[in-house]
Motif scaffolding. Structure first.
Motif, short mmCIF file in Angstrom:
data_model
loop_
_atom_site.label_atom_id
_atom_site.label_comp_id
_atom_site.label_asym_id
_atom_site.label_seq_id
_atom_site.Cartn_x
_atom_site.Cartn_y
_atom_site.Cartn_z
N LEU A 16 -8.35 -4.74 -12.02
CA LEU A 16 -8.81 -4.86 -10.63
C LEU A 16 -7.99 -5.90 -9.87
O LEU A 16 -7.61 -5.70 -8.71
CB LEU A 16 -10.29 -5.22 -10.60
N ILE A 17 -7.71 -7.03 -10.53
CA ILE A 17 -6.90 -8.09 -9.90
C ILE A 17 -5.50 -7.58 -9.62
O ILE A 17 -4.95 -7.79 -8.52
CB ILE A 17 -6.86 -9.34 -10.79
N PHE A 18 -4.92 -6.87 -10.58
CA PHE A 18 -3.57 -6.36 -10.41
C PHE A 18 -3.50 -5.27 -9.33
O PHE A 18 -2.44 -5.05 -8.74
CB PHE A 18 -3.03 -5.82 -11.73
N ILE A 19 -4.60 -4.61 -9.09
CA ILE A 19 -4.66 -3.61 -8.01
C ILE A 19 -4.88 -4.27 -6.66
O ILE A 19 -4.22 -3.96 -5.67
CB ILE A 19 -5.78 -2.58 -8.28
N LEU A 20 -5.79 -5.24 -6.62
CA LEU A 20 -6.18 -5.84 -5.34
C LEU A 20 -5.10 -6.76 -4.76
O LEU A 20 -4.92 -6.81 -3.54
CB LEU A 20 -7.49 -6.63 -5.52
N PHE A 94 5.37 7.45 -7.68
CA PHE A 94 4.53 8.06 -6.65
C PHE A 94 4.84 7.44 -5.29
O PHE A 94 4.67 6.23 -5.09
CB PHE A 94 3.06 7.86 -7.01
N GLN A 95 5.34 8.25 -4.35
CA GLN A 95 5.79 7.74 -3.06
C GLN A 95 4.70 7.01 -2.30
O GLN A 95 4.92 5.93 -1.74
CB GLN A 95 6.31 8.92 -2.21
N ALA A 96 3.49 7.59 -2.28
CA ALA A 96 2.40 7.01 -1.47
C ALA A 96 1.98 5.63 -1.97
O ALA A 96 1.41 4.85 -1.22
CB ALA A 96 1.21 7.95 -1.46
N GLY A 97 2.25 5.32 -3.23
CA GLY A 97 1.83 4.04 -3.78
C GLY A 97 2.84 2.93 -3.65
O GLY A 97 2.58 1.79 -4.04
N PRO A 99 5.14 0.04 -1.96
CA PRO A 99 5.65 -0.65 -3.16
C PRO A 99 4.54 -1.31 -4.00
O PRO A 99 4.84 -1.97 -4.97
CB PRO A 99 6.56 -1.71 -2.57
N ALA A 100 3.27 -1.13 -3.60
CA ALA A 100 2.17 -1.80 -4.31
C ALA A 100 2.14 -1.42 -5.78
O ALA A 100 1.87 -2.25 -6.65
CB ALA A 100 0.84 -1.45 -3.65
N ILE A 101 2.44 -0.16 -6.07
CA ILE A 101 2.35 0.30 -7.46
C ILE A 101 3.39 -0.38 -8.34
O ILE A 101 3.17 -0.57 -9.54
CB ILE A 101 2.49 1.85 -7.52
N HIS A 102 4.50 -0.81 -7.75
CA HIS A 102 5.52 -1.49 -8.54
C HIS A 102 5.11 -2.94 -8.83
O HIS A 102 5.40 -3.45 -9.92
CB HIS A 102 6.86 -1.45 -7.80
N ILE A 103 4.45 -3.59 -7.87
CA ILE A 103 3.92 -4.93 -8.12
C ILE A 103 2.87 -4.86 -9.23
O ILE A 103 2.81 -5.71 -10.12
CB ILE A 103 3.30 -5.53 -6.84
N PHE A 104 2.04 -3.82 -9.16
CA PHE A 104 1.05 -3.61 -10.23
C PHE A 104 1.73 -3.48 -11.58
O PHE A 104 1.30 -4.09 -12.57
CB PHE A 104 0.22 -2.35 -9.93
#
Length: 821
Positions: A16-20, A94-97, A99-104
């Motif tokens: 959750l922390i890594f997502i938020l 996944f394009q929609a994610g 750059p957040a998904i890369h930080i995750f």
């Protein structure tokens, strides 16, 4: 007895922390916007023909003619029929994610590493934040270095798995290594994979020394052997990538040049000057601790009205004119004053992490500390590149694979891995209490004096660092010494401010550390406060280089280029296949804009064909050779009218078409002679042929036939069909790039050999008669490699299922035993 419970709660909290955290960092993602990324824009240009062909046919092109007159698609965009790692990795592509998904992924990858090191989840969260928020990892997202970002996310998982093999279960560790390495390889950023393996190599050396001391070489051999099986399996799943890139590297800039000019600069891979073009300055290394030690990013200008530079310019002009001067002369007024050609920002690991790393060096014992210390020193020394050529020369000349990669400063990712890891290991030891009071106090004092002292020194006396820049000399030569002094005052202020900033964070971290040592802070509060301090340290620095200003409307992000009047005019030409030379983009080899709309003789890629680059350097860059443009079938130029500024399409009349017949040739002894002679021969009737291909033409009675004809009748990027007619033996010259690792030629259905002519083109001896000539791209690396990849993927799936079932069985057995108790 109380039933044992698997504590899944901390792991859920971690996720959750890594997502938020990235969600809060990138609020624009939830406002209908996407990040605008220059390299992603370039990628969409270079991949346009490949993706269009896939969408239209469902097949892989494997080759594109939209860039550099033709090159393999392996390092641009290629899909394999079934690759288990490719399927998994689609989540992080996944394009929609972005750059957040890369930080995750950064944070999650380091979290997995720390779990494999035996850390508790709370330290795993802190470590994930420390690694994931390293400034370079954010900076690379701004231009769109997506594959690099994903590879960096997998890096700590791979190393954690190797460590787990040596410290716990070597079979499970080997399987995890195979999976995570396979995931990293599939994204095809081999430079990050190379650095990952260097970290593992250094770890292995320390382990080997230890087992030799303990006379336990058998166990070491067993572990390494099992790991190698896992590596072979991950390579097998990705065999298409490895085989294809291996084939291509010989012909790309990564392969050796046959030209003997500038031999001192040559290696068996990239030229030394090219490989070391982006070398970290010796003083620039302090960026690890002080972000603005060299001013940050070269794109940021000294345009603040409170700056000494602005005030100086405003004395002799209006504020508006001063701002105009700064913007029009950005080269002189950039905040960055290091010696790299340019930079998007510093490698800032964080004052807190640097302090904890140094603390760990004094506090920790054993080979793990020295492994990580060696990684840091080794990577820093090599990041200096041309500024430390003694070591750089050795590695470029003798160390396997090192000369295949450019931008040597990228090796600092090894430091960005090692520093947070040792920092967290030191915190773990502090929590466990496995030390004496004297040991802690000595480590604490030494680290505070060193790191705090350096920060304080530069805060009080910023001028002791080098505040000058090479560009200052140009201004001084023009009599602008007073302006240079104003610029240097601003540099001093930037350095002083960030040095004080780092000092404050070091003191806060030190206070928290000592308070916990004195048991003035509870463990739960210590975790929270330490994580927050690290995050607060890194967050605002990253915001300097990646923020809401980098986001645009989705419609804008998905349409990288808009056609101009010249593009629209050229696209009216319905001829099957011709080339365009866009002369409006500055360096035609640094833009894929033309490739988005046309078949371009230019493009944008770091691994273009070496011989093509050499032709460009000798016959286009230093002065356009019309005959070279003709043999490349360059039908249109895109130029800007000097008077009106309009972009115009200029049709050329000398292009030789897709193919033509010649009956004359000149044999050349080597590449040096041939690169010169192609500028002297008339390509419409004579070609140059390297001596190595003499046997293809030897004994052939070549006779000119003025009535002969050859015409392209069907075009696909991977298949070219020509109709021909001739009454004599002739050489058919094709305006396509010679690449023997996959192109197959046939005349009337019968495969025939072809050879290289004019340094870069294809030639075939055509017998009298008529019919069709077909060139089809069918590389074994793809079609055979795909079958092996599929089989290896099945094995990986079975191994993962086997581990899962075994672990479930173990947990079930523990539960049943507890029931009996």
């Amino acid at each position: 007895m109380k039933k044992p419970a698997f504590k899944i709660g901390p792991h859920i909290i971690a996720l959750l922390i890594f997502i938020l955290i990235p969600v809060f960092y990138f609020p624009s993602m939830f406002q209908g916007k996407e990040i605008s990324q220059s390299d992603m824009k370039g990628y969409l240009g270079m991949a346009k023909e490949i993706t269009d062909f896939r969408d239209e046919t469902g097949e892989e092109a494997l080759w594109t003619n939209s860039m550099f007159s033709g090159m393999p698609a392996y390092l641009i965009n290629m899909r394999t029929p079934f690759n288990i790692f490719g399927k998994i990795n689609q989540v992080f592509s996944f394009q929609a994610g972005r750059p957040a998904i890369h930080i995750f992924l950064y944070m999650f990858g380091f979290y997995i590493l720390l779990l494999l090191f035996g850390m508790n989840p709370w330290l795993g969260i802190i470590g994930g934040i420390a690694y994931g928020f390293s400034s370079y990892f954010f900076i690379i997202l701004e231009p769109g270095h997506i594959t690099k970002a994903i590879a960096l996310g997998y890096l700590p998982m791979i190393i954690g798995s190797v460590y787990y093999s040596f410290r716990s279960n070597f079979v499970v560790g080997a399987i995890l290594t195979s999976v995570f390495l396979g995931l990293q390889i599939v994204v095809n950023h081999l430079q990050i994979t190379y650095y990952t393996l260097l970290i593992i190599l250094i770890f292995g050396i320390f382990e080997l020394v230890e087992v030799i001391k303990n006379n336990d070489l058998g166990k070491f051999t067993k572990i390494v052997g099992t790991l190698l099986i896992g590596v072979v399996l991950s390579i097998s799943v990705n065999l298409v990538n490895f085989w294809s890139v291996s084939d291509y590297s010989e012909y790309s800039l990564r392969g050796p040049s046959e030209l003997t000019s500038s031999s001192h600069d040559k290696t068996s891979g990239l030229d030394k000057s090219y490989a070391t073009g982006w070398s970290y300055g010796l003083g620039e290394t302090f960026n690890l601790l002080i972000p603005n030690f060299k001013g940050g990013a070269s794109s940021i200008l000294m345009a603040d009205e409170d700056s000494e530079t602005f005030k100086f310019l405003s004395k002799s002009s209006s504020k508006q004119q001063a701002m105009q001067i700064i913007n029009q002369n950005a080269y002189f007024f950039t905040q960055y004053w290091g010696n790299q050609p340019g930079t998007s920002g510093p490698v800032y690991i964080g004052a807190v992490i640097v302090f904890l790393f140094v603390f760990g060096m004094f506090f920790m014992k054993g080979r793990i500390k020295w492994w990580l210390f060696t990684v840091v020193v080794f990577s820093i020394l090599l990041s200096w590149g041309k500024n430390f050529m003694f070591l750089t020369d050795f590695f470029l000349d003798y160390f396997p694979g090192y000369n295949k990669f450019r931008t040597v400063s990228m090796i600092l990712i090894m430091t960005e891995f090692a520093m947070p890891l040792l920092a967290i290991l030191a915190i773990n030891k502090l929590i466990l209490g496995d030390f004496t009071k004297k040991e802690f106090q000595a480590a604490f004092k030494n680290s505070l004096i060193m790191v705090g002292g350096i920060s304080l020194l530069f805060a009080l006396f910023p001028a002791i660092s080098d505040l000058s820049s090479e560009k200052d000399k140009l201004l001084i030569d023009q009599g602008a010494s007073d302006l240079v002094n104003a610029i240097r005052e601003d540099r001093s202020a930037l350095l002083r401010a960030d040095a004080f900033r780092s000092l404050i964070f070091v003191l806060i971290a030190a206070a928290l550390l000592y308070s916990f040592f004195l048991k003035k802070v509870k463990l739960s509060y210590f975790y929270i406060l330490l994580g927050l301090i690290i995050l607060i340290d890194l967050w605002p620095v990253n915001k300097r280089y990646l923020n809401d200003e980098n986001f645009v409307r989705k419609s804008v992000a998905k349409t990288p280029y808009q056609p101009n009047e010249a593009d629209l005019e050229i696209m009216k030409d319905k001829e099957l296949y011709y080339r365009v030379f866009d002369m409006t983009q500055g360096d035609p080899f640094a833009s894929s804009r033309a490739s988005y709309f046309h078949k371009s003789i230019g493009g944008y890629h770091g691994a273009k064909m070496r011989r093509y680059q050499e032709v460009f350097d000798h016959h286009i860059k230093e002065g356009i050779d019309e005959d070279v443009l003709n043999m490349l079938n360059t039908k249109y130029l895109i130029q800007r009218d000097q008077n009106s500024g309009k972009v115009l399409a200029v049709q050329r009349s000398g292009n030789l078409g897709n193919a033509w017949f010649v009956s004359n040739y000149e044999l050349v002894r080597d590449a040096d002679e041939e690169i010169q002679i192609i500028g002297q021969l008339n390509p419409s009737n004579t070609v140059s042929i390297d001596n190595r291909f003499e046997n293809y033409v030897e004994g052939q009675k070549l006779i000119s036939d003025p009535n002969s004809s050859i015409e392209l009748v069907d075009y696909a990027p991977n298949k070219l069909v020509y109709d021909y007619s001739t009454t004599s033996h002739q050489i058919a010259v094709f305006s396509d790039i010679y690449y023997p690792k996959g192109w197959v030629a046939s005349i009337n259905g019968e495969e025939v050999p072809y050879f290289r002519v004019n340094y870069i083109l294809r030639g075939i001896i055509v017998p009298p008669g008529s019919g069709s000539i077909v060139f089809e791209f069918k590389p074994n690396s793809y079609f055979i490699g795909s079958k092996i990849s599929t089989a290896a993927s099945v094995i990986v799936i079975l191994l993962i299922l086997g581990i899962a079932l075994t672990e479930i069985g173990v947990l079930k057995l523990k539960f049943l035993n507890s029931e009996k108790d």
